[in-house]
Design a protein around this motif. Structure first.
Motif, PDB file in Angstrom:
ATOM      1  N   ASP A  21     -63.599   2.295  66.885  1.00  0.00           N
ATOM      2  CA  ASP A  21     -63.358   3.738  66.910  1.00  0.00           C
ATOM      3  C   ASP A  21     -63.756   4.416  65.599  1.00  0.00           C
ATOM      4  O   ASP A  21     -63.388   5.557  65.343  1.00  0.00           O
ATOM      5  CB  ASP A  21     -61.900   4.040  67.231  1.00  0.00           C
ATOM      6  CG  ASP A  21     -60.935   3.474  66.201  1.00  0.00           C
ATOM      7  OD1 ASP A  21     -61.340   2.619  65.394  1.00  0.00           O
ATOM      8  OD2 ASP A  21     -59.759   3.884  66.213  1.00  0.00           O
ATOM      9  N   SER A  22     -64.526   3.723  64.750  1.00  0.00           N
ATOM     10  CA  SER A  22     -64.974   4.308  63.490  1.00  0.00           C
ATOM     11  C   SER A  22     -65.927   5.460  63.759  1.00  0.00           C
ATOM     12  O   SER A  22     -66.624   5.489  64.763  1.00  0.00           O
ATOM     13  CB  SER A  22     -65.690   3.260  62.636  1.00  0.00           C
ATOM     14  OG  SER A  22     -64.801   2.242  62.276  1.00  0.00           O
ATOM     15  N   SER A  23     -65.967   6.381  62.815  1.00  0.00           N
ATOM     16  CA  SER A  23     -66.839   7.542  62.940  1.00  0.00           C
ATOM     17  C   SER A  23     -67.671   7.689  61.682  1.00  0.00           C
ATOM     18  O   SER A  23     -67.160   7.562  60.577  1.00  0.00           O
ATOM     19  CB  SER A  23     -65.998   8.799  63.152  1.00  0.00           C
ATOM     20  OG  SER A  23     -66.799   9.945  63.076  1.00  0.00           O
ATOM     21  N   ALA A  24     -68.938   7.969  61.861  1.00  0.00           N
ATOM     22  CA  ALA A  24     -69.816   8.179  60.715  1.00  0.00           C
ATOM     23  C   ALA A  24     -69.797   9.627  60.254  1.00  0.00           C
ATOM     24  O   ALA A  24     -70.333   9.966  59.218  1.00  0.00           O
ATOM     25  CB  ALA A  24     -71.241   7.778  61.073  1.00  0.00           C
ATOM     26  N   GLY A  25     -69.191  10.471  61.032  1.00  0.00           N
ATOM     27  CA  GLY A  25     -69.176  11.892  60.712  1.00  0.00           C
ATOM     28  C   GLY A  25     -68.107  12.250  59.697  1.00  0.00           C
ATOM     29  O   GLY A  25     -67.286  11.426  59.307  1.00  0.00           O
ATOM     30  N   VAL A  27     -64.734  13.853  58.128  1.00  0.00           N
ATOM     31  CA  VAL A  27     -63.347  13.909  58.595  1.00  0.00           C
ATOM     32  C   VAL A  27     -62.776  15.247  58.169  1.00  0.00           C
ATOM     33  O   VAL A  27     -62.881  15.638  57.014  1.00  0.00           O
ATOM     34  CB  VAL A  27     -62.519  12.752  57.995  1.00  0.00           C
ATOM     35  CG1 VAL A  27     -61.062  12.874  58.408  1.00  0.00           C
ATOM     36  CG2 VAL A  27     -63.099  11.423  58.424  1.00  0.00           C
TER      37      VAL A  27
END
Length: 55
Positions: A21-25, A27
């Motif tokens: 569920d990691s996000s590169a965008g 936060v």
């Protein structure tokens, strides 16, 4: 290029380097009941009991 990135991410997930569920965008945080952005960026105050070094 897209396939290479997808394969690299899949590898990192399988090796548990990152979570699925990691996000590169970026936060974002929403601060409710704050008068202005300047006020939201101020550092929190330190309670007097933690500011002193009394043993």
């Amino acid at each position: 290029m897209h396939d290479a990135v997808r394969e690299a991410v899949a590898f990192l997930i399988r090796s548990r380097e990152i979570r699925p569920d990691s996000s590169a965008g970026p936060v974002d945080f929403v601060l409710h009941d704050v008068d202005s952005e300047g006020r939201a960026r101020e550092p929190p105050c330190t309670p007097p009991s933690t500011a002193t070094s009394n043993p």
